[in-house]
Design a protein around this motif. Structure first.
Motif, PDB file in Angstrom:
ATOM      1  N   ASN A 197       0.845  -1.194   0.000  1.00 17.91           N
ATOM      2  CA  ASN A 197       0.000   0.000   0.000  1.00 17.91           C
ATOM      3  C   ASN A 197       0.879   1.242   0.000  1.00 17.91           C
ATOM      4  O   ASN A 197       1.979   1.226   0.551  1.00 17.91           O
ATOM      5  N   VAL A 198       0.363   2.308  -0.611  1.00 18.91           N
ATOM      6  CA  VAL A 198       1.072   3.580  -0.618  1.00 18.91           C
ATOM      7  C   VAL A 198       0.138   4.632  -0.036  1.00 18.91           C
ATOM      8  O   VAL A 198      -1.026   4.735  -0.442  1.00 18.91           O
ATOM      9  N   VAL A 199       0.654   5.407   0.911  1.00 16.98           N
ATOM     10  CA  VAL A 199      -0.108   6.480   1.534  1.00 16.98           C
ATOM     11  C   VAL A 199       0.593   7.799   1.217  1.00 16.98           C
ATOM     12  O   VAL A 199       1.752   7.990   1.580  1.00 16.98           O
ATOM     13  N   PHE A 200      -0.113   8.674   0.519  1.00 15.62           N
ATOM     14  CA  PHE A 200       0.417  10.002   0.215  1.00 15.62           C
ATOM     15  C   PHE A 200      -0.091  10.964   1.277  1.00 15.62           C
ATOM     16  O   PHE A 200      -1.293  11.123   1.460  1.00 15.62           O
ATOM     17  N   ASP A 201       0.848  11.607   1.961  1.00 24.17           N
ATOM     18  CA  ASP A 201       0.516  12.550   3.032  1.00 24.17           C
ATOM     19  C   ASP A 201       0.616  13.967   2.483  1.00 24.17           C
ATOM     20  O   ASP A 201       1.698  14.448   2.155  1.00 24.17           O
ATOM     21  N   PHE A 202      -0.531  14.649   2.397  1.00 27.75           N
ATOM     22  CA  PHE A 202      -0.617  15.997   1.837  1.00 27.75           C
ATOM     23  C   PHE A 202      -0.610  17.077   2.912  1.00 27.75           C
ATOM     24  O   PHE A 202      -0.977  18.215   2.637  1.00 27.75           O
ATOM     25  N   GLU A 203      -0.202  16.751   4.118  1.00 27.21           N
ATOM     26  CA  GLU A 203      -0.290  17.698   5.234  1.00 27.21           C
ATOM     27  C   GLU A 203       0.364  19.043   4.929  1.00 27.21           C
ATOM     28  O   GLU A 203      -0.166  20.096   5.269  1.00 27.21           O
ATOM     29  N   ASN A 204       1.523  19.032   4.279  1.00 26.68           N
ATOM     30  CA  ASN A 204       2.248  20.276   3.998  1.00 26.68           C
ATOM     31  C   ASN A 204       1.986  20.821   2.600  1.00 26.68           C
ATOM     32  O   ASN A 204       2.506  21.869   2.236  1.00 26.68           O
ATOM     33  N   THR A 205       1.204  20.113   1.793  1.00 24.69           N
ATOM     34  CA  THR A 205       1.024  20.458   0.383  1.00 24.69           C
ATOM     35  C   THR A 205      -0.055  21.516   0.195  1.00 24.69           C
ATOM     36  O   THR A 205      -1.173  21.368   0.686  1.00 24.69           O
ATOM     37  N   ARG A 206       0.303  22.573  -0.519  1.00 27.81           N
ATOM     38  CA  ARG A 206      -0.643  23.647  -0.806  1.00 27.81           C
ATOM     39  C   ARG A 206      -0.910  23.794  -2.302  1.00 27.81           C
ATOM     40  O   ARG A 206      -1.840  24.472  -2.716  1.00 27.81           O
TER      41      ARG A 206
END
Length: 101
Positions: free
Chosen positions: A42-51
């Motif tokens: 599985n791959v989890v993309f973390d967008f927490e810092n992405t604007r």
């Protein structure tokens, strides 16, 4: 946390503030290396810092999905703000990416 981290059988990819064509190659190469070397499912993309994310970000996600889907793997997006969720929906990625927030 590092940009790429394997937890159990998941590859966590913490995306930068701006996901564009300048960083797409780097992200793809490193994610693929982890997928193959660590045998993640599985791959989890973390967008927490992405604007900001342009079409190359969509390509990053699609490419990783194609690599793991044939083995029954899944792709997830976490911490996606409203703008990123909108991009994922408009591009059709929500059919293959589960958004968890």
């Amino acid at each position: 946390m590092e940009e790429f981290q394997v937890i159990d059988n998941c590859l966590m990819v913490r995306l930068p503030k701006e996901v564009d064509h300048h960083l797409a190659g780097y992200i793809c190469e490193n994610a693929d290396r982890y997928i193959v070397r660590e045998n993640v499912s599985n791959v989890v993309f973390d967008f927490e810092n992405t604007r900001f994310m342009d079409s190359s970000g969509i390509g990053i996600i699609m490419g990783r999905y194609k690599k793991i889907a044939c083995f029954g793997g899944r792709v997830y997006a976490i911490h996606a703000d409203r703008q990123i969720q909108r991009i994922l929906k408009i591009s059709g990625l929500t059919r293959i990416v589960e958004i968890l927030n």
